[in-house]
Write an enzyme that holds these catalytic residues in place. Structure first.
Site, PDB file in Angstrom:
ATOM      1  N   LYS A 189      -5.467   3.010  -2.344  1.00 39.26           N
ATOM      2  CA  LYS A 189      -4.573   2.363  -1.388  1.00 39.26           C
ATOM      3  C   LYS A 189      -5.287   2.031  -0.070  1.00 39.26           C
ATOM      4  O   LYS A 189      -4.953   1.051   0.593  1.00 39.26           O
ATOM      5  CB  LYS A 189      -3.359   3.267  -1.124  1.00 39.26           C
ATOM      6  CG  LYS A 189      -2.408   3.378  -2.309  1.00 39.26           C
ATOM      7  CD  LYS A 189      -1.807   2.023  -2.673  1.00 39.26           C
ATOM      8  CE  LYS A 189      -0.732   2.139  -3.730  1.00 39.26           C
ATOM      9  NZ  LYS A 189      -0.097   0.842  -4.045  1.00 39.26           N
ATOM     10  N   TYR A 229      -5.501   8.504  -5.543  1.00 38.02           N
ATOM     11  CA  TYR A 229      -4.466   7.545  -5.142  1.00 38.02           C
ATOM     12  C   TYR A 229      -4.744   6.975  -3.748  1.00 38.02           C
ATOM     13  O   TYR A 229      -4.710   5.756  -3.539  1.00 38.02           O
ATOM     14  CB  TYR A 229      -3.104   8.228  -5.172  1.00 38.02           C
ATOM     15  CG  TYR A 229      -1.952   7.345  -4.772  1.00 38.02           C
ATOM     16  CD1 TYR A 229      -1.565   6.268  -5.554  1.00 38.02           C
ATOM     17  CD2 TYR A 229      -1.227   7.608  -3.606  1.00 38.02           C
ATOM     18  CE1 TYR A 229      -0.498   5.454  -5.189  1.00 38.02           C
ATOM     19  CE2 TYR A 229      -0.162   6.809  -3.230  1.00 38.02           C
ATOM     20  CZ  TYR A 229       0.202   5.740  -4.026  1.00 38.02           C
ATOM     21  OH  TYR A 229       1.265   4.945  -3.659  1.00 38.02           O
ATOM     22  N   SER A 250       0.856  -1.180   0.000  1.00 34.46           N
ATOM     23  CA  SER A 250       0.000   0.000   0.000  1.00 34.46           C
ATOM     24  C   SER A 250       0.897   1.236   0.000  1.00 34.46           C
ATOM     25  O   SER A 250       1.826   1.328  -0.795  1.00 34.46           O
ATOM     26  CB  SER A 250      -0.939  -0.030   1.210  1.00 34.46           C
ATOM     27  OG  SER A 250      -1.773   1.101   1.260  1.00 34.46           O
TER      28      SER A 250
END
Length: 416
Positions: free
Chosen positions: A190, A186, A172
């Site tokens: 994650k 983003y 991650s």
């Protein structure tokens, strides 16, 4: 009395140290193991492959670019420790078609044997303000970063469960623990990885398969250099508040934690602080790991419960306060014996403890808080929160400063 307490504490710690290996997973032996690394042609993925190869593993590299794969293969083979080791390269996009991913994993297993460890390192980052990002960017990042981890994991999990051995690593990011300016696309992709990892760990733990989620900070990789080209000013300034890590350092820590079966893998003091503050209900794979999280987790839980003064209904409210069962008029009152716990006439109702927080409950006969955190817990949690607020406050000031600079520039342009 203090000497006795100190002796008891030392004995308790020694007991935990002795018992912990019995509870922790048995370390995975890498010599002769088959390790698959997606996104292994460069950056952290390539360094993880090198680290595993140094320990005697057989490697399958999975990535899109064939030229980079062949170049990475040559670099990895320099670190072999015996003549039997093999580096297999497979070119495929792990985020597009599950059937293709499944087929290449089968090919790898036919050549190098069942997969003992899968490292999901394929990913990409695109940053920008929420309203400036195209919707397709959110779709692309979720596809690459999330589905690009789902597909390979789905392809290996059945065999791992059948063999009762395996490790699955999800790479991650610290942006998967803390949402930051410019990372709306983003960070969300994650963050999704952690939810997948926690649920998957609960499913596969009875089969001696363990999941590790790694949260690396900014790392000196080709992907990071490409990401910096399009970062908003605010995002770039926030990133510059911490140093950039070397991919070799990150890879060593991830491999170490995966071998041990640790659920969380963090790097550096910042990473440790973030993992401690955001551990939540994440799986704990050893007593020592649980003790590290005990103070701040217990303190946060009990502090929030301590705000309650009038618990009136079962369940919990929006503040997470646990309520006692309501008392109805039709309920038969308990008999008043010499040991009865029923309050005297005119005394406030005594609240009962939920079994979930039984050890944390300190019942009282008055309307004051029912759960009272200790001074140590309040100080510990206060320290963690102060550090967290300091970081967030510094980031907020960067955003405000950039906003003011832009406003001044716009005024100057209009008057010019």
């Amino acid at each position: 009395m203090l000497l006795l307490a100190a002796a008891f504490l030392v004995a308790f710690v020694l007991l935990l140290y002795m018992v912990s290996p019995l509870i922790s997973p048995k370390p995975l032996a890498l010599p002769g193991a088959h390790v698959v690394v997606t996104g292994g042609s460069s950056g952290i993925g390539k360094c993880i492959a090198i680290e595993c190869y140094k320990q005697g593993a057989f490697i399958t590299l999975v990535a899109r670019n064939e030229d980079k794969l062949l170049q990475a293969k040559k670099e990895i083979e320099k670190h072999s420790i015996n003549d039997k080791q093999v580096v297999l390269c497979i070119s495929v996009d792990v985020s597009q078609d599950y059937s293709q991913v499944e087929n290449v994993i089968k090919q790898a297993q036919e050549k190098l044997g069942p997969v003992d460890m899968l490292v999901n390192c394929a990913g990409m980052s695109l940053s920008g303000k929420f309203e400036d990002l195209e919707v397709s960017t959110f779709e692309r990042l979720m596809s690459v970063n999330y589905l690009g981890s789902v597909y390979p994991s789905r392809a290996v999990i059945t065999t791992m469960k059948e063999r009762r051995v395996g490790r699955i690593v999800f790479v991650s990011s610290q942006a998967g623990q803390l949402g930051l300016f410019g990372f709306t696309a983003y960070s969300s992709s994650k963050f999704a990885i952690r939810g997948l990892a926690e649920a998957l760990q609960m499913e596969v733990k009875p089969y001696n398969v363990y999941v590790t989620v790694a949260y690396p900070p900014d790392t000196d990789t080709p992907g990071f250099a490409e990401e910096n080209k399009t970062k908003p000013l605010e995002t770039r300034l926030i990133s510059e508040t911490v140093s950039v890590c070397k991919p070799e350092q990150v890879a060593k820590q991830i491999v170490k934690d995966a071998i041990q079966g640790n659920f969380n893998s963090s790097i550096g003091s910042d990473g440790y602080m973030l993992s401690s503050l955001t551990c939540g209900m994440a799986p704990v794979t050893s007593i020592t790991e649980g003790l590290q999280q005990l103070f701040h987790t217990k303190s946060r839980f009990r502090t929030s419960l301590g705000k309650s003064e009038g618990l009136t209904a079962p369940g919990s409210n929006q503040l997470g306060q646990v309520a006692a069962p309501p008392v109805t008029q039709d309920a038969a009152p308990p008999s008043r014996g010499p040991h009865s716990t029923r309050p005297r006439p005119g005394a406030p109702e005594r609240h009962h403890c939920s079994t979930l927080v039984f050890l944390n409950c300190r019942p009282t006969w008055h309307g004051n808080p029912q759960w009272l955190p200790s001074t140590t817990e309040v100080v510990t949690m206060g320290l963690f929160r102060t550090i967290a607020l300091f970081y967030l406050g510094s980031f907020d000031s960067i955003v405000r400063r950039c906003m003011m600079q832009r406003a001044k520039s716009e005024v100057a342009d209009k008057t010019a």
